[in-house]
Motif scaffolding. Structure first.
Motif, PDB file in Angstrom:
ATOM      1  N   GLU A  92      11.373  42.965 -25.352  1.00  0.00           N
ATOM      2  CA  GLU A  92      11.341  44.104 -24.418  1.00  0.00           C
ATOM      3  C   GLU A  92      10.193  45.043 -24.757  1.00  0.00           C
ATOM      4  OE1 GLU A  92      16.156  44.306 -23.562  1.00  0.00           O
ATOM      5  OE2 GLU A  92      15.263  45.438 -25.203  1.00  0.00           O
ATOM      6  N   TYR A  96       6.936  45.827 -22.356  1.00  0.00           N
ATOM      7  CA  TYR A  96       6.548  47.192 -21.983  1.00  0.00           C
ATOM      8  C   TYR A  96       5.056  47.411 -22.230  1.00  0.00           C
ATOM      9  CZ  TYR A  96       6.316  52.307 -22.258  1.00  0.00           C
ATOM     10  OH  TYR A  96       5.959  53.617 -22.095  1.00  0.00           O
ATOM     11  N   TYR A  97       4.580  47.015 -23.441  1.00  0.00           N
ATOM     12  CA  TYR A  97       3.169  47.214 -23.756  1.00  0.00           C
ATOM     13  C   TYR A  97       2.278  46.389 -22.826  1.00  0.00           C
ATOM     14  CZ  TYR A  97       4.394  49.757 -27.998  1.00  0.00           C
ATOM     15  OH  TYR A  97       4.865  50.690 -28.879  1.00  0.00           O
ATOM     16  N   ARG A  99       2.912  45.636 -19.728  1.00  0.00           N
ATOM     17  CA  ARG A  99       2.869  46.325 -18.427  1.00  0.00           C
ATOM     18  C   ARG A  99       1.980  47.562 -18.489  1.00  0.00           C
ATOM     19  NH1 ARG A  99       8.859  46.843 -16.087  1.00  0.00           N
ATOM     20  NH2 ARG A  99       7.762  47.502 -14.218  1.00  0.00           N
ATOM     21  N   LEU A 100       1.970  48.252 -19.651  1.00  0.00           N
ATOM     22  CA  LEU A 100       1.100  49.428 -19.777  1.00  0.00           C
ATOM     23  C   LEU A 100      -0.374  49.020 -19.706  1.00  0.00           C
ATOM     24  CD1 LEU A 100       2.641  51.790 -22.493  1.00  0.00           C
ATOM     25  CD2 LEU A 100       2.786  51.953 -20.017  1.00  0.00           C
ATOM     26  N   ARG A 101      -0.672  47.786 -20.118  1.00  0.00           N
ATOM     27  CA  ARG A 101      -2.056  47.314 -20.051  1.00  0.00           C
ATOM     28  C   ARG A 101      -2.340  46.573 -18.760  1.00  0.00           C
ATOM     29  NH1 ARG A 101      -5.233  48.828 -24.048  1.00  0.00           N
ATOM     30  NH2 ARG A 101      -4.445  48.838 -26.161  1.00  0.00           N
TER      31      ARG A 101
ATOM     32  N   ASN B   2       2.947  51.482 -11.655  1.00  0.00           N
ATOM     33  CA  ASN B   2       3.560  50.407 -12.419  1.00  0.00           C
ATOM     34  C   ASN B   2       3.866  50.849 -13.853  1.00  0.00           C
ATOM     35  OD1 ASN B   2       4.557  47.915 -13.009  1.00  0.00           O
ATOM     36  ND2 ASN B   2       2.564  46.916 -13.218  1.00  0.00           N
ATOM     37  N   LYS B   3       2.938  51.657 -14.418  1.00  0.00           N
ATOM     38  CA  LYS B   3       3.118  52.124 -15.791  1.00  0.00           C
ATOM     39  C   LYS B   3       4.273  53.121 -15.881  1.00  0.00           C
ATOM     40  CE  LYS B   3      -1.685  51.345 -16.689  1.00  0.00           C
ATOM     41  NZ  LYS B   3      -3.019  51.881 -16.797  1.00  0.00           N
ATOM     42  N   ALA B   6       7.357  51.044 -15.663  1.00  0.00           N
ATOM     43  CA  ALA B   6       7.552  50.310 -16.927  1.00  0.00           C
ATOM     44  C   ALA B   6       8.179  51.233 -17.966  1.00  0.00           C
ATOM     45  CB  ALA B   6       6.212  49.770 -17.429  1.00  0.00           C
ATOM     46  N   SER B  10      11.961  50.910 -19.623  1.00  0.00           N
ATOM     47  CA  SER B  10      12.142  50.886 -21.059  1.00  0.00           C
ATOM     48  C   SER B  10      13.114  51.986 -21.504  1.00  0.00           C
ATOM     49  CB  SER B  10      10.769  51.083 -21.697  1.00  0.00           C
ATOM     50  OG  SER B  10      10.750  50.639 -22.992  1.00  0.00           O
ATOM     51  N   TYR B  93      -2.827  53.532 -25.558  1.00  0.00           N
ATOM     52  CA  TYR B  93      -2.802  52.668 -24.375  1.00  0.00           C
ATOM     53  C   TYR B  93      -3.416  53.395 -23.191  1.00  0.00           C
ATOM     54  CZ  TYR B  93      -0.227  48.785 -26.283  1.00  0.00           C
ATOM     55  OH  TYR B  93       0.110  47.667 -26.992  1.00  0.00           O
ATOM     56  N   PRO B  94      -3.921  52.656 -22.230  1.00  0.00           N
ATOM     57  CA  PRO B  94      -4.496  53.303 -21.050  1.00  0.00           C
ATOM     58  C   PRO B  94      -3.412  53.837 -20.117  1.00  0.00           C
ATOM     59  CG  PRO B  94      -4.737  50.924 -20.888  1.00  0.00           C
ATOM     60  CD  PRO B  94      -4.131  51.194 -22.217  1.00  0.00           C
ATOM     61  N   VAL B  95      -2.698  54.840 -20.590  1.00  0.00           N
ATOM     62  CA  VAL B  95      -1.647  55.457 -19.778  1.00  0.00           C
ATOM     63  C   VAL B  95      -1.732  56.964 -20.011  1.00  0.00           C
ATOM     64  CG1 VAL B  95       0.048  55.043 -21.631  1.00  0.00           C
ATOM     65  CG2 VAL B  95       0.853  55.495 -19.329  1.00  0.00           C
TER      66      VAL B  95
END
Lengths: 296, 273
Positions: A92, A96-97, A99-101, B2-3, B6, B10, B93-95
Motif C-alpha cells: 500500500e 501510494y508513492y 501514484r504520487l509520481r 490524482n495525487k 491517492a 492512503s 515527491y512532486p506533490v
C-alpha cells in the motif's frame, strides 16, 4: 553536469553548518559524500532536495531550482532509518508513492520483489525489521528511474548481503545515467563502489577527487612490516634503522617514492628476513588526513 | 487531482486500521440513540413533529461532538508525520503541500460524514417509527447533515493548523482539547456572563450578535435552530440570539471552512522538515 553546487552556505544563528561548498555530479556518476557526524552532510542533502533553503550560493538540478516541481519529478531520496506509516502494508505504501509520481501503482509488486520484499508485501510495515523498512525506502527510490538519487546513509541497518545487493542496484542505475550522491560511514564499502569522493569537515569541503588522486595528494607514509628470523630481530632493526615492534617484527615507515629502494634493502638482508608486508594507507587514513586538515 | 485522491485513499486506510472510523461512528450512534430515547417523552409542544424535535436535540449534540471528532482526527495529521519522520520523504515527491492537506481533509471528512450519517440516520428512523408526521422534519434533518459537515470541515482545518504549528503530537493533542473547551464550552458561558453583567446595554445589542456569529459552533447552532420550527426546544444562548437572521449564520458557517483551510495551509507551509 546534472547536479551543480556552488558556494553553498548555511548558517543557524551564528553557527556555520556549510561554508561555501561547491562540487558537481555528472549523469551516471557515483559520488560519495563523507564526513563526521555534524559535518553538514544531511544539511547539504536537504538543501539539494529543496527541503531547506541555503543562505548563500546556488544549487542547480539539471538547470532547475532545488525543490522545484520539475526538479522533484527527477529526484529520488532515501534517508537513514527510512520511516513509513506502520498501519500501511509495504505494498500500500509503495502504491501510494507510485501514484504520487504519476506511475502505475501495479508496479509496486515488482519493485518490492526487486528489493527482496516480495513475500512481506502484504504485511504491515509496523511488523517490519529495520532492514526491511530500509528496503521499502530503496524500493520507493527506484520509482520511475530517477535522474538524480540522493542517499543519506542508505545502507544503515542492512546486513552485508543486502548491502551488496543494494550497490548492485545502484550500479545498474548509474549505468543508465542516474547521477548518484550518497553519504556513508562505512568507508570500505564506498571505496569500491563510487567514482569520486567529497569530504566535508565542519561544513568545509576539504577534498573532492577520485580515491587514487586523493591517495597521491595525501602522500601518507607507507608502512613496511618485516618479520625477522627468530633471534635476529635486533640485527634486522639495526641494519634497516627501523623500529623493533616485538620479538619478531620490525616496522619501517617510508613515502611512496622510497618504497622500492627500501624493499631492495630488505631483500638484501637475505635469510635474516622471513616475510614482508606492505601496508598502504586505507581510506580511513586518507579520510582522517583530510578531515584533520579541515579542522586545522 | 490524482495525487490528492491517492493521499485521501492512503489516509482512509490508515484511519480504518487505527479504528478511527469505528470510533467516530460508534460515538455518534451511541449519542444519537441516547438522545432519541430521552426525546421520546412527550414534549408538550403542539404541532411540532417528532423528527423536528429530534433535529433540535441532535443540533445540541452535534455542536459538541462534531468538532471533537474532527479535532481528534486532525491533530495528528502533520505533527504525527513530523514525529514519525515520514514528512521529509513525502515532501521530496512532486506533490504540493496543499495537495497533501487536501487529501487528508477529504479522507477525514468522508469518515466524519459516515459517522454523522449513521448517527442522524438512526435518530431519524427512531423518530419516524414512532410518529407518522415526522416526515415533515426531513428537510431540517438534511440541513443539519450538510451544516454538520461544514462545521466538521472548519474544525478539521483548525486541527491541521494546530498540528502544523505544534509539530509534536502530544502538544497538538493538548492544544486541540484546549481549543475545543474554549470555543465550545467556555465561549458561551463567557458571553452569558457578559450579557448578565451588561443588563441590556450596548454589548448585548451591538457586539453580542457578532461574537456569536464569529464562533463557528454558535453560528451552526443558530442556523439550525433559527430555520427549524423547534426553537422552543432550544435552550441557553440561542433563545437570546433569536434576533440574528439565519442568513448571517449561514454565511458564517460557509466562510469558516475556507478560513480554517487557509490557516491550515499557511501553518503547514511554515513547517521545515
Amino acid at each position: 553536469m546534472f547536479l551543480t553546487l556552488s558556494q553553498v552556505t548555511k548558517r543557524y544563528d551564528d553557527h556555520t553548518v556549510l561554508d561555501a561548498v561547491g562540487f558537481d555530479v555528472a549523469a551516471g556518476e557515483r559520488v560519495a559524500l563523507l564526513g563526521h557526524n555534524g559535518a553538514g552532510k544531511s544539511t547539504l542533502m536537504k538543501i539539494i532536495l529543496g527541503l531547506i533553503t541555503a543562505d548563500g550560493g546556488t544549487v542547480s538540478v539539471h538547470g532547475l531550482a532545488p525543490g522545484s516541481y520539475r526538479a522533484r519529478t527527477q529526484t529520488a531520496y532515501l534517508a537513514e532509518n527510512a520511516s513509513f506509516h506502520p498501519s500501511l502494508t509495504g505494498q500500500e505504501q509503495l502504491r501510494y508513492y507510485l501514484r504520487l509520481r504519476g506511475e502505475d501503482p501495479r508496479k509496486a509488486a515488482s519493485l518490492l520483489e526487486r528489493v527482496g520484499l516480495g513475500a512481506a508485501a502484504k504485511r504491515r510495515i509496523g511488523t517490519y525489521s529495520k532492514g526491511m523498512r530500509q528496503r521499502v525506502g530503496m524500493a520507493q527510490a527506484l520509482i520511475g528511474e530517477p535522474k538524480l538519487l540522493i542517499l543519506d546513509e542508505p545502507t544503515s541497518g542492512l546486513d552485508p548481503v543486502s548491502r551488496r545487493e543494494f550497490y548492485v542496484i545502484l550500479d545498474e542505475l548509474a549505468a543508465h545515467g542516474t547521477a548518484i550522491l550518497l553519504s556513508s560511514h562505512a568507508l570500505t564499502e564506498v571505496e569500491a563502489r563510487t567514482d569520486r569522493i567529497v569530504i566535508l569537515s565542519s561544513g568545509v569541503m576539504v577534498a573532492n577527487d577520485t580515491l587514487a588522486n586523493l591517495r597521491q595528494q595525501a602522500s601518507l607514509p607507507i608502512r613496511l612490516q618485516i618479520s625477522a628470523q627468530r633471534g635476529k630481530v635486533d640485527e634486522v632493526a639495526q641494519k634497516l634503522s627501523g623500529e623493533r615492534r616485538n620479538g619478531l617484527m620490525v616496522d619501517l615507515v617510508c613515502n611512496s617514492q622510497e618504497k622500492l629502494a627500501r624493499l631492495g634493502d630488505i631483500s638484501a638482508l637475505g635469510p635474516l628476513v622471513d616475510d614482508v608486508d606492505v601496508i598502504t594507507p586505507s581510506l580511513e587514513d586518507i579520510y582522517s588526513h583530510f578531515s584533520k586538515r579541515g579542522n586545522a | 487531482m490524482n495525487k490528492v485522491l491517492a493521499t485521501a485513499h492512503s489516509e482512509f486506510i490508515i484511519a480504518l486500521r487505527n479504528r478511527w472510523v469505528a470510533i467516530s461512528v460508534a460515538m455518534m450512534v451511541l449519542f444519537a440513540l441516547v438522545l432519541s430515547a430521552a426525546g421520546s417523552a412527550p414534549t408538550g409542544a403542539v404541532g411540532v413533529d417528532k423528527l423536528s424535535v429530534t433535529v433540535a436535540s441532535l443540533t445540541s449534540l452535534a455542536v459538541y461532538l462534531v468538532p471533537l471528532v474532527a479535532l481528534l482526527m486532525s491533530f495528528d495529521a502533520i505533527a504525527g508525520e513530523v514525529e514519525r519522520g515520514t514528512l521529509p520523504l513525502v515532501l521530496t515527491y512532486p506533490v504540493a503541500r496543499g495537495e497533501l492537506v487536501l487529501g487528508k481533509f477529504i479522507a477525514h471528512l468522508a469518515i466524519l460524514s459516515i459517522a454523522v450519517l449513521a448517527g442522524y440516520g438512526i435518530a431519524a428512523v427512531a423518530a419516524i417509527a414512532t410518529d407518522p408526521n415526522a416526515l415533515v422534519g426531513i428537510p431540517a434533518l438534511f440541513r443539519l447533515f450538510w451544516s454538520s459537515l461544514l462545521l466538521g470541515a472548519t474544525f478539521l482545518g483548525i486541527g491541521y493548523g494546530i498540528s502544523a504549528f505544534a509539530r509534536r503530537p502530544g502538544a497538538a493533542a493538548g492544544l486541540v482539547i484546549g481549543l475545543w473547551l474554549v470555543l465550545i464550552v467556555l465561549y458561551d458561558l463567557g458571553l452569558l456572563a457578559a450579557i448578565v453583567a451588561d443588563d441590556g446595554g450596548t454589548f448585548t445589542t451591538h457586539y453580542f450578535p457578532w461574537l456569536l456569529l464569529g464562533n463557528p459552533a454558535d453560528a451552526f447552532r443558530i442556523y439550525n435552530l433559527a430555520v427549524s420550527d423547534a426553537t422552543a426546544a432550544a435552550a441557553g444562548l440561542t433563545g437570546a440570539a433569536n434576533s440574528i437572521p439565519a442568513i448571517h449564520a449561514l454565511i458564517s458557517i460557509l466562510v469558516w471552512p475556507v478560513i480554517a483551510t487557509v490557516i491550515a495551509w499557511l501553518a503547514f507551509r511554515r513547517v521545515t522538515p
